[in-house]
Design a protein around this motif. Structure first.
Motif, mmCIF file in Angstrom:
data_model
loop_
_atom_site.group_PDB
_atom_site.id
_atom_site.type_symbol
_atom_site.label_atom_id
_atom_site.label_comp_id
_atom_site.label_asym_id
_atom_site.label_seq_id
_atom_site.Cartn_x
_atom_site.Cartn_y
_atom_site.Cartn_z
ATOM 1 N N ASN A 71 0.850 -1.182 0.000
ATOM 2 C CA ASN A 71 0.000 0.000 0.000
ATOM 3 C C ASN A 71 0.890 1.237 0.000
ATOM 4 O OD1 ASN A 71 -2.920 -0.956 0.460
ATOM 5 N ND2 ASN A 71 -1.775 -2.068 2.023
ATOM 6 N N ALA A 72 0.478 2.248 -0.766
ATOM 7 C CA ALA A 72 1.222 3.502 -0.800
ATOM 8 C C ALA A 72 0.243 4.656 -0.961
ATOM 9 C CB ALA A 72 2.231 3.514 -1.940
ATOM 10 N N GLU A 87 1.179 -4.963 -10.220
ATOM 11 C CA GLU A 87 0.645 -6.277 -9.892
ATOM 12 C C GLU A 87 1.744 -7.334 -9.816
ATOM 13 O OE1 GLU A 87 -2.400 -7.214 -12.691
ATOM 14 O OE2 GLU A 87 -3.798 -5.684 -11.949
ATOM 15 N N ASN A 88 2.912 -7.027 -10.400
ATOM 16 C CA ASN A 88 4.011 -8.002 -10.369
ATOM 17 C C ASN A 88 4.759 -8.011 -9.038
ATOM 18 O OD1 ASN A 88 5.609 -5.696 -10.385
ATOM 19 N ND2 ASN A 88 6.327 -5.949 -12.490
ATOM 20 N N LYS A 96 12.502 -5.702 -12.841
ATOM 21 C CA LYS A 96 11.696 -6.895 -13.072
ATOM 22 C C LYS A 96 11.674 -7.746 -11.810
ATOM 23 C CE LYS A 96 13.068 -6.980 -17.942
ATOM 24 N NZ LYS A 96 13.754 -7.762 -19.000
ATOM 25 N N PRO A 97 10.518 -8.322 -11.483
ATOM 26 C CA PRO A 97 10.415 -9.102 -10.238
ATOM 27 C C PRO A 97 11.329 -10.308 -10.194
ATOM 28 C CG PRO A 97 8.449 -9.368 -11.609
ATOM 29 C CD PRO A 97 9.236 -8.263 -12.209
ATOM 30 N N ASP A 98 11.673 -10.882 -11.356
ATOM 31 C CA ASP A 98 12.545 -12.055 -11.362
ATOM 32 C C ASP A 98 14.022 -11.673 -11.330
ATOM 33 O OD1 ASP A 98 12.504 -10.966 -13.880
ATOM 34 O OD2 ASP A 98 12.406 -12.876 -14.954
ATOM 35 N N CYS A 117 10.582 -0.824 -4.252
ATOM 36 C CA CYS A 117 10.129 -1.673 -3.148
ATOM 37 C C CYS A 117 9.854 -3.067 -3.695
ATOM 38 C CB CYS A 117 8.860 -1.101 -2.517
ATOM 39 S SG CYS A 117 8.975 0.653 -2.067
ATOM 40 N N ALA A 118 10.538 -4.056 -3.159
ATOM 41 C CA ALA A 118 10.385 -5.433 -3.638
ATOM 42 C C ALA A 118 10.286 -6.365 -2.430
ATOM 43 C CB ALA A 118 11.573 -5.824 -4.509
ATOM 44 N N GLY A 119 9.063 -6.739 -2.078
ATOM 45 C CA GLY A 119 8.872 -7.588 -0.909
ATOM 46 C C GLY A 119 9.277 -6.858 0.355
#
Length: 243
Positions: free
Chosen positions: A2-3, A26-27, A63-65, A109-111
């Motif tokens: 949330n932001a 969404e990723n 990228k998320p990966d 922000c990633a996890g």
């Protein structure tokens, strides 16, 4: 994730030269940035807008990966360089833009991981209930004087040159950003703000406002109200992020 962010011109300034952007994908990646412009009403506003927009565009390459810290740090660093180049080139294009520049604090922000960059004296805090910790170091005259022992933290709050920053986006052809890797847990809030908030509202008051608010929107509104009650002498911008 949330932001939420909110900005207000305060009670003294005729214009708002602060800009913020947030985006949650969404990723699983989120992007936040806050800029506080300088260089005259129009020039400062344009500097902050252009820097925030360019930074956001560049960090969206993440990228998320490929969300390891080194990769994200490289993307954030390049995003700062791109924002700096855009504002610097604009400042050289017209006499009306000479001297324009802006602070920048923002990142990916990633996890439970946040990779942040900072240039200038806009700040990032990590709020956990009643506890609050400043995550970034100010690039300002008073901050340098405090770090070297020439000025106490109490005296820094009223020092005449406390608004002078030593590093900014767009002032020189190149700029060095400080990079930070922050771990954020459930229940904690990452807070970005311009000095219109942290220059007037204490850390304890900031933490209490965030902890007591039912929503991020309510927290932002309360923080802006506190800054205005303390004089509202500058533009006030707050961005909140939770994982």
């Amino acid at each position: 994730m949330n932001a939420y962010g909110k900005t207000d011109k305060g009670l003294v300034r005729a214009n708002n030269q602060d800009t913020f952007r947030t985006e949650l994908n969404e990723n699983g990646l989120g992007f936040v940035v806050l800029c506080d412009g300088m260089g005259g009403a129009r020039a400062g506003n344009i500097a902050s807008e252009r820097a925030a927009e360019r930074f956001l565009k560049e960090v969206q390459a993440a990228k998320p990966d490929e969300a390891d810290a080194d990769t994200l740090s490289g993307i954030v660093e390049r995003a700062v360089a791109a924002a700096n180049q855009e504002v610097y080139e604009l400042s050289q294009s017209s006499a009306a833009y000479n001297g324009m520049g802006t602070t920048l604090v923002g990142g990916i922000c990633a996890g439970d991981k946040v990779i942040l960059a900072n240039v200038g004296d806009s700040r990032a805090y990590l709020v956990d209930g009643a506890s609050i910790a400043q995550m970034t170091s100010d690039h300002s005259l008073v901050a340098e004087m405090v770090r070297t022992g020439r000025l106490s933290e109490e005296d820094a709050k009223v020092y005449p040159g406390r608004n002078l920053i030593t590093r900014a986006i767009g002032v020189d052809a190149e700029v060095q950003a400080d990079l930070y890797q922050i771990t954020i847990h459930d229940g904690q809030t990452l807070l970005l703000c311009s000095d219109g908030l942290c220059g007037l509202v204490t850390d304890a008051e900031i933490a209490a406002a965030v902890a007591q608010a039912a929503t991020q929107e309510e927290a932002c509104e309360k923080l802006i109200s506190l800054a205005c009650s303390a004089g509202g002498s500058d533009n006030i911008t707050v961005v909140l992020y939770t994982k």
